[in-house]
Write an enzyme that holds these catalytic residues in place. Structure first.
Site, PDB file in Angstrom:
ATOM      1  N   GLY A  29      -7.944   8.978  10.258  1.00 23.66           N
ATOM      2  CA  GLY A  29      -8.611   9.763  11.741  1.00 23.66           C
ATOM      3  C   GLY A  29      -9.384  10.059  12.390  1.00 23.66           C
ATOM      4  N   LYS A  58       0.854  -1.225  -0.347  1.00 24.55           N
ATOM      5  CA  LYS A  58       0.423   0.119   0.425  1.00 24.55           C
ATOM      6  C   LYS A  58       1.166   1.290   0.065  1.00 24.55           C
ATOM      7  CE  LYS A  58      -2.722   2.363   2.450  1.00 24.55           C
ATOM      8  NZ  LYS A  58      -3.697   3.465   3.848  1.00 24.55           N
ATOM      9  N   ALA A 112      -9.329   5.418   4.933  1.00 24.16           N
ATOM     10  CA  ALA A 112      -9.545   7.070   5.640  1.00 24.16           C
ATOM     11  C   ALA A 112     -10.832   7.772   6.340  1.00 24.16           C
ATOM     12  CB  ALA A 112      -8.367   7.966   5.400  1.00 24.16           C
ATOM     13  N   GLY A 113     -11.264   7.936   7.034  1.00 25.03           N
ATOM     14  CA  GLY A 113     -11.879   8.968   7.362  1.00 25.03           C
ATOM     15  C   GLY A 113     -12.888   8.487   8.088  1.00 25.03           C
ATOM     16  N   ASN A 160      -8.528   1.819  10.353  1.00 24.89           N
ATOM     17  CA  ASN A 160      -7.413   1.424  11.489  1.00 24.89           C
ATOM     18  C   ASN A 160      -7.782   2.166  13.047  1.00 24.89           C
ATOM     19  OD1 ASN A 160      -4.174   2.104  12.593  1.00 24.89           O
ATOM     20  ND2 ASN A 160      -5.766   0.555  13.280  1.00 24.89           N
ATOM     21  N   THR A 161      -8.038   3.502  12.552  1.00 30.76           N
ATOM     22  CA  THR A 161      -8.259   4.321  13.610  1.00 30.76           C
ATOM     23  C   THR A 161     -10.096   4.334  14.380  1.00 30.76           C
ATOM     24  OG1 THR A 161      -6.940   6.429  12.922  1.00 30.76           O
ATOM     25  CG2 THR A 161      -8.612   7.580  14.610  1.00 30.76           C
TER      26      THR A 161
END
Length: 263
Positions: free
Chosen positions: A166, A105, A192-193, A214-215
Site C-alpha cells: 500500500g 496466496k 506490493a508497493g 490492489n491499492t
C-alpha cells in the site's frame, strides 16, 4: 512459438491470458470492484478470506456476485494472518468455501505497521500447505535465499514485495528482484508497493512474470481508468522485455547512419 506461450502466464499447470493479478479490496462498493476488475483484464482475483464475504455470511452481499468464479480464478489469500497456524486454517476454510479450490496466496505478516512478511512463519506455513495439496503462491521478502527456499518447498510462484504493501513507493531494490528472477524456476510476480503504471512496466521489463496489485488501482482517483492503465503497462513492459532493450552506454550513438552522408 504459439502466441499464448509467448504472452500467457502459467501457474500450477494452467495458463492465463493476463499477467496482471488484482485485489478485490478497498473499492467503494461491489459495482466499482466489478468495473475496475473488468477494465484490468485480469484473470486472477485475490480475495482476503478474513475480510471479504464469499459465502461465510449468506445474509450479506457476496464478492462472488461481482467477480464470479465462472469468469475469474479466485485466489484466496491470508491477509491479516500473523502466524503459520492462522494462515493454514484460513486457506483450509477457503478450500471448503470454494469447493476444493487449491490455488492460494499465502502471506504471513510480521507486524501491523510495516506489513512486512514474517519469513520463518511463511516458510512453516508453506511447507504445511504444500504437503496438504495446495498450490501455493507466496508473498515474501525480496531475499533471493528465502525465495529459493520457498521454491524448494514446492511453492508454485514466489511473490517478492517491491516495497511496503500500500505504500506506492514502487520498486526500491531492482537488483534483488533481478537475482530472484535469474535463479527461479517458478513464476516470479511482484507483489506490493506498485504506485502507478510505470512501476508495473519496470517490474515486467526486469523480467518478472507478472504483477499483483490492489491499492494502486482501488486507491486511485479514477480506479477504472487506472485499471486500464495498469493493463497496458504490464503488456508494454512484457513486450519490452521480450524485445530486449539496447545496452546502456556512456557515449552518444547517432540514430542515423554516418556512412554515405552528404558532406
Amino acid at each position: 512459438m504459439n502466441e499464448s506461450h509467448q504472452t500467457g502466464l502459467t501457474i500450477a499447470g494452467k495458463t492465463y491470458d493476463s499477467r496482471l493479478l488484482v485485489g478485490s479490496g478497498k473499492y467503494k462498493d461491489l459495482e466499482q470492484t466489478r468495473l475496475a476488475t473488468e477494465a484490468s483484464g485480469a484473470n486472477i482475483i485475490t480475495v482476503a478470506i478474513r475480510r471479504v464475504n464469499i459465502g461465510q455470511d449468506p445474509n450479506a452481499p457476496s464478492l462472488l456476485d461481482a467477480v464470479p468464479p465462472s469468469r475469474y480464478t479466485i485466489l484466496p489469500n491470508t491477509a491479516g494472518c500473523y502466524n503459520a497456524k492462522d494462515a493454514v486454517y484460513t486457506l483450509q476454510l477457503a478450500r471448503e468455501l470454494l469447493n476444493g479450490h487449491t490455488l492460494v496466496k499465502l502471506e504471513v505478516l510480521g507486524d501491523e505497521k510495516t506489513l512486512f512478511p514474517n519469513m520463518p512463519e511463511t516458510l512453516k506455513a508453506a511447507e504445511i500447505l504444500v504437503k496438504d495439496g495446495f498450490d501455493v503462491m507466496v508473498y515474501c521478502s525480496d531475499d533471493p535465499i528465502q525465495a529459493k527456499m520457498l521454491e524448494e518447498i514446492g511453492c508454485c510462484a514466489v511473490m517478492p514485495l517491491a516495497s511496503l504493501i500500500g505504500s506506492g513507493m514502487g520498486i526500491l531494490n531492482p537488483w534483488n528482484l533481478s537475482l530472484i528472477i535469474e535463479q527461479a524456476k517458478v513464476p516470479v510476480l511482484v507483489d506490493a508497493g506498485v504506485g502507478t503504471a510505470s512501476d508495473a512496466a519496470i517490474a515486467m521489463e526486469l523480467g518478472c512474470d507478472g504483477v499483483l496489485m490492489n491499492t494502486a488501482i482501488a486507491g486511485a482517483q479514477d480506479p477504472i481508468r487506472m485499471a486500464r492503465a495498469m493493463k497496458l503497462a504490464v503488456e508494454a513492459g512484457r513486450e519490452a522485455f521480450l524485445a530486449g532493450r539496447i545496452p546502456r552506454k556512456f557515449a552518444a550513438s547517432p540514430s542515423s547512419p554516418m556512412a554515405g552522408r552528404i558532406a
